[in-house]
Motif scaffolding. Structure first.
Motif, PDB file in Angstrom:
ATOM      1  N   VAL A   1       0.155  12.975  -3.947  1.00 40.64           N
ATOM      2  CA  VAL A   1      -1.229  12.522  -3.829  1.00 40.64           C
ATOM      3  C   VAL A   1      -2.174  13.719  -3.771  1.00 40.64           C
ATOM      4  O   VAL A   1      -1.994  14.621  -2.945  1.00 40.64           O
ATOM      5  N   VAL A   2      -3.170  13.707  -4.647  1.00 42.04           N
ATOM      6  CA  VAL A   2      -4.208  14.737  -4.667  1.00 42.04           C
ATOM      7  C   VAL A   2      -5.561  14.023  -4.611  1.00 42.04           C
ATOM      8  O   VAL A   2      -5.891  13.251  -5.515  1.00 42.04           O
ATOM      9  N   PRO A   3      -6.355  14.238  -3.565  1.00 43.34           N
ATOM     10  CA  PRO A   3      -7.655  13.555  -3.486  1.00 43.34           C
ATOM     11  C   PRO A   3      -8.637  14.100  -4.510  1.00 43.34           C
ATOM     12  O   PRO A   3      -8.683  15.307  -4.761  1.00 43.34           O
ATOM     13  N   LEU A   4      -9.407  13.199  -5.108  1.00 44.40           N
ATOM     14  CA  LEU A   4     -10.445  13.613  -6.045  1.00 44.40           C
ATOM     15  C   LEU A   4     -11.776  13.699  -5.306  1.00 44.40           C
ATOM     16  O   LEU A   4     -12.193  12.746  -4.656  1.00 44.40           O
ATOM     17  N   ILE A   5     -12.418  14.853  -5.413  1.00 41.94           N
ATOM     18  CA  ILE A   5     -13.699  15.114  -4.747  1.00 41.94           C
ATOM     19  C   ILE A   5     -14.776  15.197  -5.815  1.00 41.94           C
ATOM     20  O   ILE A   5     -14.766  16.098  -6.651  1.00 41.94           O
TER      21      ILE A   5
ATOM     22  N   LEU B   1      -5.560   8.672   5.652  1.00 45.02           N
ATOM     23  CA  LEU B   1      -5.009   7.319   5.692  1.00 45.02           C
ATOM     24  C   LEU B   1      -4.672   6.802   4.302  1.00 45.02           C
ATOM     25  O   LEU B   1      -3.664   6.110   4.114  1.00 45.02           O
ATOM     26  N   SER B   2      -5.483   7.136   3.326  1.00 45.02           N
ATOM     27  CA  SER B   2      -5.177   6.704   1.962  1.00 45.02           C
ATOM     28  C   SER B   2      -3.909   7.384   1.453  1.00 45.02           C
ATOM     29  O   SER B   2      -3.084   6.763   0.773  1.00 45.02           O
ATOM     30  N   ARG B   3      -3.738   8.645   1.805  1.00 48.70           N
ATOM     31  CA  ARG B   3      -2.522   9.362   1.405  1.00 48.70           C
ATOM     32  C   ARG B   3      -1.289   8.706   2.026  1.00 48.70           C
ATOM     33  O   ARG B   3      -0.271   8.505   1.360  1.00 48.70           O
ATOM     34  N   ARG B   4      -1.364   8.373   3.308  1.00 48.13           N
ATOM     35  CA  ARG B   4      -0.241   7.701   3.968  1.00 48.13           C
ATOM     36  C   ARG B   4       0.080   6.380   3.288  1.00 48.13           C
ATOM     37  O   ARG B   4       1.250   5.999   3.154  1.00 48.13           O
ATOM     38  N   ALA B   5      -0.957   5.676   2.863  1.00 46.04           N
ATOM     39  CA  ALA B   5      -0.753   4.373   2.227  1.00 46.04           C
ATOM     40  C   ALA B   5       0.033   4.496   0.935  1.00 46.04           C
ATOM     41  O   ALA B   5       0.805   3.606   0.577  1.00 46.04           O
ATOM     42  N   ILE B   6      -0.159   5.594   0.227  1.00 45.08           N
ATOM     43  CA  ILE B   6       0.521   5.783  -1.051  1.00 45.08           C
ATOM     44  C   ILE B   6       1.905   6.389  -0.859  1.00 45.08           C
ATOM     45  O   ILE B   6       2.879   5.964  -1.486  1.00 45.08           O
TER      46      ILE B   6
ATOM     47  N   PRO C   1       7.815  -2.233  -0.719  1.00 45.54           N
ATOM     48  CA  PRO C   1       7.353  -1.873  -2.069  1.00 45.54           C
ATOM     49  C   PRO C   1       5.852  -2.019  -2.204  1.00 45.54           C
ATOM     50  O   PRO C   1       5.271  -3.042  -1.851  1.00 45.54           O
ATOM     51  N   LEU C   2       5.236  -0.955  -2.708  1.00 45.90           N
ATOM     52  CA  LEU C   2       3.783  -0.855  -2.718  1.00 45.90           C
ATOM     53  C   LEU C   2       3.146  -1.994  -3.494  1.00 45.90           C
ATOM     54  O   LEU C   2       3.553  -2.328  -4.589  1.00 45.90           O
ATOM     55  N   TYR C   3       2.146  -2.595  -2.905  1.00 42.77           N
ATOM     56  CA  TYR C   3       1.408  -3.656  -3.572  1.00 42.77           C
ATOM     57  C   TYR C   3      -0.069  -3.442  -3.297  1.00 42.77           C
ATOM     58  O   TYR C   3      -0.464  -3.163  -2.179  1.00 42.77           O
ATOM     59  N   HIS C   4      -0.847  -3.555  -4.325  1.00 44.12           N
ATOM     60  CA  HIS C   4      -2.282  -3.371  -4.168  1.00 44.12           C
ATOM     61  C   HIS C   4      -2.983  -4.466  -4.951  1.00 44.12           C
ATOM     62  O   HIS C   4      -2.616  -4.780  -6.068  1.00 44.12           O
TER      63      HIS C   4
ATOM     64  N   VAL D   1      -4.782  -1.240   0.672  1.00 41.78           N
ATOM     65  CA  VAL D   1      -3.440  -0.793   0.370  1.00 41.78           C
ATOM     66  C   VAL D   1      -2.624  -0.883   1.637  1.00 41.78           C
ATOM     67  O   VAL D   1      -3.084  -0.511   2.711  1.00 41.78           O
ATOM     68  N   ARG D   2      -1.425  -1.365   1.522  1.00 42.50           N
ATOM     69  CA  ARG D   2      -0.617  -1.518   2.719  1.00 42.50           C
ATOM     70  C   ARG D   2      -0.075  -0.171   3.174  1.00 42.50           C
ATOM     71  O   ARG D   2       0.375   0.640   2.381  1.00 42.50           O
TER      72      ARG D   2
END
Length: 392
Positions: A102-106, A358-363, A369-372, A379-380
């Motif tokens: 995961v790489v955040p976009l700024i 928190l978004s990084r943890r979610a991914i 299994p990831l569901y969005h 995001v779970r």
């Protein structure tokens, strides 16, 4: 009128998505001079050929690449050297750094006062230069980092995904001199601008955009810019052409894809996932995927690509809207308003850092299994009382 003739059935309007397994080849495609590059149309709307996609009332005012404007069409085709990818210039193999999942976009550095402490960051490619003049805004990495308020030692990706009006100027500006200037900015990886491939236009417009992506990729790598090839495609033949292009060019070590718009729609995402996985398997060597959107299918993509890098746009977008990530009892992220705490004029540094984490943890570590889903609007993630997780 045809509708009044006996024994004539007019097919209802159908989706313009191409699907060779569900639909026959359009009747007019076989005789097209570009059939070899295009592969023809297989759509549910009974089009005779892609010329039926031209709906403009005034061709002189239309910017779609189409044969109904012969002089302009000839110039557009000559500009790119034809629609085949075979004559795209070869390029050297450049080193690519290792990136985390995961790489955040700024998007910019406004409304913040400090420096974002992230080791890996993505920024929009179009933010690096003036879209009117083609002159880069920055001359070195320090200026880039100061503008976006990111650490000087951060590893940076410049993402070429943007709306058409933001990326179209690139085509006119991407000269060797311009690209050389970008090479001085300390960007670790670029992704090629995602020139649009629409489903409701003649195929000639698609092929023109795809060829521009290929030419842009070669120009960027030959200028010394480590670059991921953006894969825009509408049909199976488009993917087959990309597979051939990548298989023959060892310099292509990473590809990019964007699910944020049409490709990520509920009725089409699985088709694109299948095509991407088949492409990765067919290349015959490890391939990195730089992804925007599509996190619902991360597990599938991980099984076929050597590495997947998600450019996470959610934290910055939610921070800009003054929303804070919180973990609900269900384990999903919710984004309630934080406007009272981070109102007008207040710096957003802490909110952005919180949302990124928190978004990084979610991914990275979902509890199942990831569901969005847009319906869930989140995001779970792991619940605080259950720090374990199945991972990816």
């Amino acid at each position: 009128m045809i509708a009044q003739l006996p024994n004539v059935v007019l097919l209802p309007d159908g989706p313009t998505w191409d699907d060779s397994r569900a639909n026959p080849l359009a009747l007019g495609c076989r005789t097209c001079p570009d059939f070899a590059a295009c592969g023809g149309l297989h759509t549910a709307d009974a089009a005779f050929d892609c010329g039926d996609r031209c709906k403009c009332a005034d061709p002189s005012a239309c910017d779609v690449v189409c044969r109904k404007k012969p002089a302009r069409f000839r110039a557009q085709r000559l500009e790119i050297g034809g629609f085949s990818l075979d004559n795209v210039e070869r390029a050297p193999v450049l080193p690519h750094p290792a990136f985390p999942l995961v790489v955040p976009l700024i998007d910019h550095g406004y409304r913040r006062t400090g420096t974002l402490k992230e080791s890996f960051v993505a920024v929009p490619l179009y933010r690096l230069y003036n879209k009117g003049t083609g002159i880069p805004f920055f001359s070195n990495k320090a200026e880039v980092c100061a503008h976006f308020r990111i650490s000087l030692d951060a590893t940076i990706i410049a993402s070429g995904v943007a709306r058409d009006f933001r990326i179209e100027p690139w085509w006119g500006f991407s000269t060797p001199e311009f690209l050389k200037q970008l090479s001085s900015l300390g960007i670790a990886l670029f992704t090629v601008p995602n020139f649009s491939v629409f489903s409701d236009v003649p195929r000639t417009d698609n092929l023109h955009a795809i060829k521009r992506i290929g030419l842009s990729y070669a120009a960027m790598v030959n200028a010394g810019l480590p670059t991921a090839l953006h894969l825009n495609a509408r049909t199976e033949r488009d993917y087959a052409n990309w597979l051939k292009f990548i298989r023959e060019r060892q310099e292509v070590q990473a590809v990019a894809f964007e699910f944020g718009t049409g490709a990520g729609s509920e009725g089409r995402i699985d088709w694109h996932i299948a095509q991407l996985c088949a492409l990765a398997d067919g290349v015959g060597r490890p391939l990195i995927l730089v992804l925007r959107g599509g996190i619902r299918r991360l597990v599938q993509l991980h099984a076929h690509f050597s590495r997947v890098v998600v450019l996470d746009t959610m934290p910055f977008a939610k921070t800009r809207q003054r929303q804070r990530a919180v973990v609900k009892d269900t384990g999903f992220l919710a984004w309630p308003s934080a406007a009272e705490e981070f109102g007008r004029g207040k710096p957003l540094d802490a909110l952005l850092a919180h949302n990124i984490e928190l978004s990084r943890r979610a991914i990275i570590d979902p509890p199942e299994p990831l569901y969005h889903s847009r319906a869930i609007a989140g995001v779970r993630v792991n619940r605080p009382e259950n720090p374990g997780g199945s991972g990816l």
